[in-house]
Design a protein around this motif. Structure first.
Motif, PDB file in Angstrom:
ATOM      1  N   VAL A   6     146.036  -6.287 -61.528  1.00 23.87           N
ATOM      2  CA  VAL A   6     146.754  -7.387 -61.872  1.00 23.87           C
ATOM      3  C   VAL A   6     148.232  -7.324 -61.034  1.00 23.87           C
ATOM      4  O   VAL A   6     148.601  -5.971 -60.944  1.00 23.87           O
ATOM      5  N   PRO A   7     148.953  -8.159 -60.355  1.00 31.01           N
ATOM      6  CA  PRO A   7     149.988  -8.018 -59.916  1.00 31.01           C
ATOM      7  C   PRO A   7     151.122  -7.516 -60.592  1.00 31.01           C
ATOM      8  O   PRO A   7     151.299  -8.081 -61.859  1.00 31.01           O
ATOM      9  N   LEU A   8     152.062  -6.628 -60.378  1.00 31.51           N
ATOM     10  CA  LEU A   8     152.651  -6.060 -61.387  1.00 31.51           C
ATOM     11  C   LEU A   8     154.196  -6.759 -61.428  1.00 31.51           C
ATOM     12  O   LEU A   8     154.993  -6.796 -60.356  1.00 31.51           O
ATOM     13  N   GLY A   9     154.088  -8.089 -61.990  1.00 34.04           N
ATOM     14  CA  GLY A   9     155.240  -9.183 -61.932  1.00 34.04           C
ATOM     15  C   GLY A   9     155.835  -9.314 -63.322  1.00 34.04           C
ATOM     16  O   GLY A   9     156.321  -8.597 -63.905  1.00 34.04           O
ATOM     17  N   GLU A  10     156.128 -10.670 -63.445  1.00 27.89           N
ATOM     18  CA  GLU A  10     156.800 -10.855 -64.753  1.00 27.89           C
ATOM     19  C   GLU A  10     156.126 -10.741 -65.917  1.00 27.89           C
ATOM     20  O   GLU A  10     156.907 -10.773 -67.078  1.00 27.89           O
ATOM     21  N   TRP A  11     155.008 -10.549 -66.115  1.00 26.25           N
ATOM     22  CA  TRP A  11     154.140 -10.204 -67.353  1.00 26.25           C
ATOM     23  C   TRP A  11     154.576  -8.855 -67.596  1.00 26.25           C
ATOM     24  O   TRP A  11     154.417  -8.540 -68.958  1.00 26.25           O
ATOM     25  N   TRP A  12     154.955  -8.032 -66.936  1.00 23.48           N
ATOM     26  CA  TRP A  12     155.257  -6.547 -67.329  1.00 23.48           C
ATOM     27  C   TRP A  12     156.684  -6.336 -67.404  1.00 23.48           C
ATOM     28  O   TRP A  12     157.421  -6.803 -66.865  1.00 23.48           O
ATOM     29  N   PRO A  13     157.282  -5.487 -68.338  1.00 19.41           N
ATOM     30  CA  PRO A  13     158.372  -4.842 -68.354  1.00 19.41           C
ATOM     31  C   PRO A  13     158.892  -4.462 -67.208  1.00 19.41           C
ATOM     32  O   PRO A  13     158.046  -3.855 -66.667  1.00 19.41           O
ATOM     33  N   ALA A  14     160.408  -4.493 -66.959  1.00 19.94           N
ATOM     34  CA  ALA A  14     160.863  -4.213 -65.532  1.00 19.94           C
ATOM     35  C   ALA A  14     160.659  -2.608 -65.335  1.00 19.94           C
ATOM     36  O   ALA A  14     160.535  -2.227 -64.227  1.00 19.94           O
ATOM     37  N   GLN A  15     160.607  -1.790 -66.428  1.00 20.83           N
ATOM     38  CA  GLN A  15     160.519  -0.400 -66.171  1.00 20.83           C
ATOM     39  C   GLN A  15     159.147   0.026 -66.057  1.00 20.83           C
ATOM     40  O   GLN A  15     159.009   1.393 -65.561  1.00 20.83           O
ATOM     41  N   PHE A  16     158.215  -0.710 -66.148  1.00 21.20           N
ATOM     42  CA  PHE A  16     156.961  -0.214 -65.896  1.00 21.20           C
ATOM     43  C   PHE A  16     156.643  -0.050 -64.307  1.00 21.20           C
ATOM     44  O   PHE A  16     156.804  -1.013 -63.482  1.00 21.20           O
TER      45      PHE A  16
END
Length: 268
Positions: A191-201
């Motif tokens: 999965v692209p690491l984008g808006e679904w994920w917390p910024a610190q991930f």
């Protein structure tokens, strides 16, 4: 005799938790998933095995204490290879990193830790007496492995060369989802690491565990000290939630949609 699963090269085989507090982790996972846990004797007397159905039940996952306090708690995803040195050569040639030298784990198998060019870590496994998880794609067992990446195209090139995976586009809960396959068998996702994920991930691999009621498990996990980062959410394969356990290791749970068939586990 129970069926023995033979994991072909490129297939996921095992998930292993590195915890700063193994006693707290044992409490969390045994209460959340109903797992049993025992510690190996001999050379690996600090290594624990989670099982379903007691000490004789099939192996679900492993756990060991963190090597030192500078490391982060994490679930590591293991993938089968028949030639660790050759695979490590490809990892390095594609811009990845060797994090640990190949090491024999008693009579179980040989392993090495790696990271892809973005820093997402994973492990290689060549079995001796231990092929990998004794159960997958069943309730309370692992059912998927997924990479969160900020450079999906680069990750497709890297893992295609390292494991021979074929990338297939999917539209699950976000555009640009990748389903990796070996032949006709799905082995992992991205999965692209984008808006679904917390910024610190940061880019990372994560295991998914099958649960019968995603909402109830997410609520129980929070009661036990987990932090829910993606609350129960419907996607095409089912209902998911993403969390960090009380010690900070990332994991996800999935309740499959009616009629869906997860195919992470190959049968020999």
């Amino acid at each position: 005799m129970p069926e023995v699963t033979v994991y072909a090269p490129g297939y996921p085989t095992w998930a292993e938790l590195a915890s700063p507090d193994v006693h707290a982790s044992k409490r969390f996972y045994t209460e959340l998933f109903g797992w049993y846990v025992y510690t190996l004797a001999g050379d690996l007397d600090d290594y624990s095995i989670f099982t379903l159905g007691g000490v004789q039940g099939p192996e679900v996952a492993g756990m060991q204490p963190l090597a030192d306090d500078s490391m982060e708690p994490t679930w590591t995803c293991y993938f089968r290879t028949d030639d660790i040195p050759a695979t490590l050569d490809t990892v390095r040639a594609m811009g990845g990193h060797e994090l640990s030298e190949p090491t024999d784990l008693a009579n179980l198998g040989r392993m090495a830790h790696c990271a892809d060019p973005e820093g997402a870590d994973f492990a290689l496994w060549t079995p001796h007496d231990f092929e990998g998880a004794g159960v997958m794609d069943e309730p309370s067992a692992m059912c998927w492995m997924e990479l969160a990446s900020r450079d999906p195209e680069g990750a497709r090139r890297f893992y295609g060369e390292v494991f021979g995976w074929t990338a297939v586009d999917r539209s699950y809960f976000t555009p640009g989802y990748t389903n990796w396959k070996v032949g006709e068998w799905s082995v992992a996702g991205m999965v692209p690491l984008g808006e679904w994920w917390p910024a610190q991930f940061e880019p990372h691999w994560i295991p998914y565990f099958w649960v019968s009621d995603c909402d109830a498990i997410a609520a129980r996990a929070a009661e036990l000290g987990a932090v829910i980062h993606i609350p129960p959410t419907d996607i095409k394969p089912g209902r998911i939630a993403v969390m960090t356990d009380p010690c900070g290791a990332r994991l996800a749970v999935l309740t499959p949609a009616a009629g869906s068939r997860l195919t992470l586990r190959p049968h020999g």
